[in-house]
Design a protein around this motif. Structure first.
Motif, short mmCIF file in Angstrom:
data_model
loop_
_atom_site.label_atom_id
_atom_site.label_comp_id
_atom_site.label_asym_id
_atom_site.label_seq_id
_atom_site.Cartn_x
_atom_site.Cartn_y
_atom_site.Cartn_z
N ARG A 12 17.01 20.09 10.40
CA ARG A 12 16.92 21.11 11.38
C ARG A 12 16.53 20.44 12.66
N GLN A 13 17.10 20.91 13.91
CA GLN A 13 17.20 20.31 15.19
C GLN A 13 16.41 20.93 16.20
N GLU A 14 15.47 20.42 16.96
CA GLU A 14 14.50 20.91 17.70
C GLU A 14 15.19 21.75 18.93
N ASP A 119 27.36 22.87 19.97
CA ASP A 119 26.74 22.25 18.93
C ASP A 119 26.29 23.16 17.77
N VAL A 120 26.65 22.91 16.67
CA VAL A 120 26.74 23.62 15.36
C VAL A 120 26.15 22.66 14.19
N ILE A 121 25.38 23.30 13.53
CA ILE A 121 25.20 22.67 12.06
C ILE A 121 24.93 23.75 11.03
N VAL A 122 25.75 23.57 10.12
CA VAL A 122 25.67 24.49 8.82
C VAL A 122 25.15 23.80 7.57
N ARG A 134 25.31 15.74 21.26
CA ARG A 134 24.48 14.77 21.25
C ARG A 134 23.99 13.96 20.20
N LEU A 135 23.27 12.90 20.27
CA LEU A 135 22.91 11.96 19.08
C LEU A 135 21.97 12.88 18.10
N ARG A 136 22.28 12.86 16.69
CA ARG A 136 21.82 13.63 15.93
C ARG A 136 21.10 12.93 14.63
N ARG A 137 19.74 13.11 14.24
CA ARG A 137 19.49 12.54 12.87
C ARG A 137 19.31 13.45 11.64
N ILE A 138 19.85 13.14 10.71
CA ILE A 138 19.70 14.13 9.30
C ILE A 138 18.80 13.61 8.47
N GLY A 139 17.53 13.77 8.04
CA GLY A 139 16.90 13.23 7.17
C GLY A 139 17.30 13.27 5.84
#
Length: 245
Positions: A12-14, A119-122, A134-139
């Motif tokens: 999840r992205q803030e 910006d989309v994350i599913v 933008r730069l993203r981090r996925i744990g």
């Protein structure tokens, strides 16, 4: 009964609004830009998921062997597009077509959402479609491995849209013939990433086989990155940057 998927907090992205959509067995966690979120968007996603699931469910009624196949499967000529997408990804990876279902649905939902949000994350059961400005981090969650919760993927905007799909032989309920704690595959096609994650995970019978699994993934056209973790062993290949979580 709703099952709290605690691993979801790893992606999840803030800066995004995240919401859930559940239709049948499909349980999505979706993030969009805050200004683009609305209750109407939730209903729109629900409709998209149904548009994915109904043709798939109707096809399985006509061709029930498709559901149980664990190897590449010859589909009927008039199969719907989502079935063709799953079957082709599975053929390339050498697995059954249902190994690509979560990635295929995540990708189809994500591609439609890009019309509404830049910006989309599913996320669908550990399989992700990502497009970002933008730069993203996925744990990375790898069960009881010492690497679990300590690493993240860093994804640059030019590398998206991107499928980031995870398979595990020790975490979750997905079928795997291996014992990998986490197999993460990157590809512009989430369906292909999903199928290759399953195929690569099947190869890991003991920790020393992580490199073999990564080499297999690297041999698949369309795969851009691979990470395999089994206990205290890890192998990495491709256009993939790891950073501390």
């Amino acid at each position: 009964m709703y099952l709290e998927r605690t691993y979801r907090y790893r992606h999840r992205q803030e800066d995004l609004i995240h919401f859930q959509v559940v239709v049948g067995e499909t349980d999505l966690d979706i993030g969009v830009r805050r200004e683009r979120f609305s209750p109407g968007l939730v209903e729109k996603v629900t409709q998209i998921v149904r548009q994915c699931r109904v043709p798939l469910e109707e096809y399985i009624k006509r061709d029930p062997a498709f559901l149980k196949a664990h190897t590449p499967y010859d589909i009927l000529p008039d199969a719907p597009p989502i079935v063709k997408e799953m079957a082709e990804a599975a053929r390339i990876a050498g697995v059954g077509p249902m190994a690509a279902v979560a990635g295929a649905i995540a990708g189809r939902v994500g591609r439609v959402l890009t019309r509404f949000s830049r910006d989309v994350i599913v996320e669908n059961g550990g399989d992700i479609y990502l497009r970002s400005t933008r730069l993203r981090r996925i744990g990375i969650y790898a069960g009881d491995s010492p690497f679990s919760h300590r690493l993240a993927l860093e994804v640059r905007p030019p590398d998206t849209p991107l499928g980031i799909c995870t398979s595990s032989g020790t975490v979750g309920h997905s079928l795997s013939y291996g014992i990998a704690d986490a197999v993460v595959i990157l590809s512009p096609s989430p369906a292909l990433a999903d199928a290759v994650a399953t195929a690569s995970g099947n190869l890991v019978k003991e920790p020393g086989m992580v490199e073999q699994a990564v080499n297999f993934a690297a041999s698949i056209p369309g795969v851009t990155g691979a990470l395999v973790i089994c206990r205290d062993r890890m192998a990495v290949w491709g256009r993939l940057k790891l950073v501390p979580s």
